[in-house]
Design a protein around this motif. Structure first.
Motif, PDB file in Angstrom:
ATOM      1  N   GLN A  44       0.833  -1.218   0.000  1.00 23.19           N
ATOM      2  CA  GLN A  44       0.000   0.000   0.000  1.00 23.19           C
ATOM      3  C   GLN A  44       0.858   1.254   0.000  1.00 23.19           C
ATOM      4  O   GLN A  44       0.514   2.253  -0.614  1.00 23.19           O
ATOM      5  N   VAL A  45       1.970   1.179   0.741  1.00 19.00           N
ATOM      6  CA  VAL A  45       2.819   2.367   0.826  1.00 19.00           C
ATOM      7  C   VAL A  45       3.586   2.566  -0.477  1.00 19.00           C
ATOM      8  O   VAL A  45       3.750   3.682  -0.957  1.00 19.00           O
ATOM      9  N   PHE A  46       4.045   1.463  -1.079  1.00 17.24           N
ATOM     10  CA  PHE A  46       4.961   1.610  -2.215  1.00 17.24           C
ATOM     11  C   PHE A  46       4.373   1.184  -3.554  1.00 17.24           C
ATOM     12  O   PHE A  46       4.986   1.382  -4.593  1.00 17.24           O
ATOM     13  N   GLY A  47       3.179   0.570  -3.531  1.00 18.08           N
ATOM     14  CA  GLY A  47       2.615   0.064  -4.777  1.00 18.08           C
ATOM     15  C   GLY A  47       1.953   1.151  -5.606  1.00 18.08           C
ATOM     16  O   GLY A  47       1.782   2.280  -5.164  1.00 18.08           O
ATOM     17  N   GLY A  48       1.569   0.793  -6.810  1.00 19.21           N
ATOM     18  CA  GLY A  48       0.893   1.731  -7.695  1.00 19.21           C
ATOM     19  C   GLY A  48      -0.569   1.897  -7.304  1.00 19.21           C
ATOM     20  O   GLY A  48      -1.069   1.241  -6.382  1.00 19.21           O
ATOM     21  N   ALA A  49      -1.258   2.781  -8.024  1.00 19.20           N
ATOM     22  CA  ALA A  49      -2.635   3.138  -7.685  1.00 19.20           C
ATOM     23  C   ALA A  49      -3.579   1.931  -7.799  1.00 19.20           C
ATOM     24  O   ALA A  49      -4.451   1.733  -6.953  1.00 19.20           O
ATOM     25  N   TRP A  50      -3.384   1.124  -8.849  1.00 13.84           N
ATOM     26  CA  TRP A  50      -4.264  -0.031  -9.049  1.00 13.84           C
ATOM     27  C   TRP A  50      -4.124  -1.047  -7.927  1.00 13.84           C
ATOM     28  O   TRP A  50      -5.116  -1.541  -7.397  1.00 13.84           O
ATOM     29  N   LEU A  55      -6.031  -3.655  -2.894  1.00 14.17           N
ATOM     30  CA  LEU A  55      -5.789  -4.008  -1.495  1.00 14.17           C
ATOM     31  C   LEU A  55      -6.836  -3.352  -0.588  1.00 14.17           C
ATOM     32  O   LEU A  55      -7.296  -3.939   0.388  1.00 14.17           O
ATOM     33  N   ARG A  56      -7.208  -2.114  -0.954  1.00 10.30           N
ATOM     34  CA  ARG A  56      -8.234  -1.402  -0.199  1.00 10.30           C
ATOM     35  C   ARG A  56      -9.542  -2.196  -0.226  1.00 10.30           C
ATOM     36  O   ARG A  56     -10.228  -2.343   0.768  1.00 10.30           O
ATOM     37  N   LEU A  57      -9.861  -2.718  -1.425  1.00  7.83           N
ATOM     38  CA  LEU A  57     -11.083  -3.506  -1.604  1.00  7.83           C
ATOM     39  C   LEU A  57     -11.035  -4.756  -0.722  1.00  7.83           C
ATOM     40  O   LEU A  57     -12.011  -5.090  -0.041  1.00  7.83           O
ATOM     41  N   TYR A  58      -9.891  -5.433  -0.733  1.00  2.01           N
ATOM     42  CA  TYR A  58      -9.714  -6.626   0.101  1.00  2.01           C
ATOM     43  C   TYR A  58      -9.955  -6.283   1.571  1.00  2.01           C
ATOM     44  O   TYR A  58     -10.705  -6.961   2.280  1.00  2.01           O
ATOM     45  N   ILE A  59      -9.340  -5.184   2.011  1.00  4.98           N
ATOM     46  CA  ILE A  59      -9.482  -4.781   3.410  1.00  4.98           C
ATOM     47  C   ILE A  59     -10.943  -4.477   3.737  1.00  4.98           C
ATOM     48  O   ILE A  59     -11.476  -4.958   4.751  1.00  4.98           O
ATOM     49  N   GLU A  60     -11.599  -3.728   2.859  1.00  3.83           N
ATOM     50  CA  GLU A  60     -12.991  -3.357   3.132  1.00  3.83           C
ATOM     51  C   GLU A  60     -13.887  -4.595   3.168  1.00  3.83           C
ATOM     52  O   GLU A  60     -14.767  -4.713   4.018  1.00  3.83           O
ATOM     53  N   ALA A 104      -2.771  -5.065   8.789  1.00  4.12           N
ATOM     54  CA  ALA A 104      -2.391  -4.160   7.694  1.00  4.12           C
ATOM     55  C   ALA A 104      -2.650  -2.711   8.085  1.00  4.12           C
ATOM     56  O   ALA A 104      -1.809  -1.836   7.852  1.00  4.12           O
ATOM     57  N   GLU A 105      -3.814  -2.454   8.701  1.00  2.24           N
ATOM     58  CA  GLU A 105      -4.148  -1.080   9.078  1.00  2.24           C
ATOM     59  C   GLU A 105      -3.190  -0.559  10.145  1.00  2.24           C
ATOM     60  O   GLU A 105      -2.774   0.590  10.110  1.00  2.24           O
ATOM     61  N   ILE A 106      -2.831  -1.426  11.085  1.00  2.48           N
ATOM     62  CA  ILE A 106      -1.894  -1.001  12.138  1.00  2.48           C
ATOM     63  C   ILE A 106      -0.528  -0.693  11.522  1.00  2.48           C
ATOM     64  O   ILE A 106       0.082   0.337  11.798  1.00  2.48           O
ATOM     65  N   PHE A 107      -0.055  -1.587  10.657  1.00  4.24           N
ATOM     66  CA  PHE A 107       1.256  -1.364  10.024  1.00  4.24           C
ATOM     67  C   PHE A 107       1.231  -0.118   9.149  1.00  4.24           C
ATOM     68  O   PHE A 107       2.185   0.651   9.112  1.00  4.24           O
TER      69      PHE A 107
END
Lengths: 223, 273
Positions: A44-50, A55-60, A104-107
């Motif tokens: 999330q920190v270093f990856g591209g927008a897609w 990953l955001r979708l997975y988390i949600e 993931a959110e904590i990290f």
């Protein structure tokens, strides 16, 4: 209600097996969740927008659905997707996936807490991003996120009780089993509560110990 | 590492432009910095001088034009449309520049020596014993060898900035970039940092310094560049530039600076009266 200790002592073998399964699924679930969570946070920190959107979708998705339903899907629904897992494997996988989004959110908040300038300085010196994560970001952020990590680990300990639903012979399954065989529901459940209490207390103590160690590190920084 | 002496400038900017959204912060900047030259960038806040300096390390991705570090194009592949170079290539091109920041940006969990040796060990792959020797030598240079085992938070701001300078110097850069190196310091700590910088200049280091220290610029700079609204408005030797009267914006800027310091003169006059 008179508590009959033989309820417990006669079944000590089953109970300790159950405790072992609880510990096994808990530790394995935590390890898996932390590993996936860290990977997600790094990407999330270093990856591209897609990748970030994915990953955001997975988390949600994981956050928005109950753990129990996820487990059912994985264990009972899995075979319809060609995924046949043993109960314990499914349980560990389920716990790992469920925990991963919170890890993931904590990290992620941990990564974001390190001032950007420190990374720019590293960047200018030719230090790679991976070296930056390991040498500069993680050591500093672990100090900050430790309480949140300990909290999550204790929550995951209690969530192992849900694994009894998919026939994993962990502590809750064993104790409720004894309860229904002997009709001593209250006693067995009380013992079960005490067992979880002890486990959580132990992990909190470990957490406090680590925080104190970390506190020494912080003191060294500020004196 | 050997430095081949050629006539090519250490640092060259050609038509550099930078936008943040629709806000054009740098317009068509041309600038050459020769080897061993000290260039001071001055200008009001928001004039783009920090952005310009950061572009020289590709910490800001400039949109237009080209930045050459010792003849090598920085950050972008040659040609259009713009495509970033690989990280490895970027690091190679900028391996000859050292950067010093306003906020020091030391790593607080590492000792002073650890800060200085980190890149030597991880990037240059120098054995830790030798890195330690070199790190201590660099700290000696900024007068802080006795603080090698301290942590950044145990040091004053001036000391931290000197450690940051040592950290950059340890990588043996040919060009040092300073982004307002004394702006975050208590006034009484400014001198020790400027002293180290003056020494560096005297040793022949090529330097580009964004600063509000007009005294330093007047004393040390070979060239002073005045930026306003993202453009180079005036440039020249300090003697020439500080007496340029035909530039109203520059005069206004310098007058503000003189006004701020005028009370010293008043007090001196009062004392002698």
């Amino acid at each position: 209600m008179i508590f009959d200790p033989t309820l417990i002592t006669e079944r000590l073998g089953d109970i300790s097996n159950g405790l072992l399964v609880t510990l096994e699924t808990w530790f394995a679930g935590v390890a898996m969740g932390a590993a996936i969570g860290l990977l997600i946070a790094v990407l999330q920190v270093f990856g591209g927008a897609w990748l970030r959107a994915l990953l955001r979708l997975y988390i949600e998705l994981i956050r928005a659905t109950p753990f129990l339903v996820q487990l059912f899907l994985l264990y009972y629904g899995g075979p319809s997707f060609g995924l046949e897992l043993e109960a314990t494997t499914a349980g560990i996988l389920g716990l790992g996936i469920y925990g991963s989004v919170y890890f993931a959110e904590i990290f992620r908040t941990g990564f974001e807490s390190i001032p950007k300038g420190q990374l720019e300085a590293a960047d200018c010196l030719g230090i790679t991003r991976l070296q930056c994560i390991w040498r500069i970001q993680l050591p500093q952020m672990l100090v900050l996120i430790l309480p949140a990590l300990v909290n999550l680990v204790t929550i995951l300990c209690k969530e192992t009780a849900v694994l009894s639903i998919i026939t994993i012979p962990e502590l809750t399954m064993v104790m409720t089993g004894i309860g229904s065989e002997t009709f001593a529901f209250v006693e067995t459940l009380l013992v079960l509560c005490v067992a979880y209490l002890v486990l959580i207390e132990l992990s909190s103590r470990l957490g406090l110990f680590l925080e104190r160690r970390v506190g020494r590190f912080l003191q060294r920084q500020s004196t | 590492m050997t430095v081949t002496k050629t006539h090519r400038p250490a640092l060259a900017l050609r038509g550099v432009g930078k936008r943040f959204g629709s806000n054009q912060v740098l317009h068509n900047i041309d600038l050459e910095v020769q080897s061993s030259e000290v260039v001071c960038l001055i200008g009001p806040s928001g004039s783009g001088k920090s952005t310009l300096l950061r572009s020289m390390a590709f910490l800001e991705e400039y949109d237009d034009g080209e930045v050459f570090i010792e003849g090598q194009l920085l950050g972008w592949e040659p040609g259009l449309p713009r495509k970033r170079t690989s990280r490895a290539h970027l690091n190679k091109v900028r391996s000859t520049i050292g950067m010093v920041f306003q906020q020091f940006n030391l790593w607080p969990h590492m000792s002073v020596l650890g800060n200085v040796t980190e890149a030597l060990i991880r990037v240059r792959r120098i054995a830790s014993g030798e890195a330690r020797q070199r790190g201590l030598a660099m700290l000696e240079k900024v007068g802080l060898a006795h603080k090698a085992d301290a942590y950044p938070a145990q040091l004053s701001g001036g000391q931290q900035q000197r450690v940051a300078i040592a950290r950059a110097l340890a990588m043996e850069p040919h060009i040092m970039l300073f982004d307002e190196p004394t702006s975050a310091l208590d006034p009484e700590l400014v001198g020790e940092v400027l002293h180290v910088m003056k020494q560096l200049a005297a040793d022949g280091m090529t330097m580009v310094v964004v600063t509000h220290e007009m005294g330093f610029a007047a004393q040390v700079a070979d060239t002073v560049v005045f930026l306003d609204q993202g453009q180079i408005v005036a440039r020249g030797s300090p003697q020439k530039l500080f007496h340029m009267t035909q530039h109203p914006r520059l005069q206004q800027f310098l007058q503000n600076y003189l006004d701020r310091n005028a009370f010293w003169q008043d007090m001196k006059e009062e004392a002698t009266a």
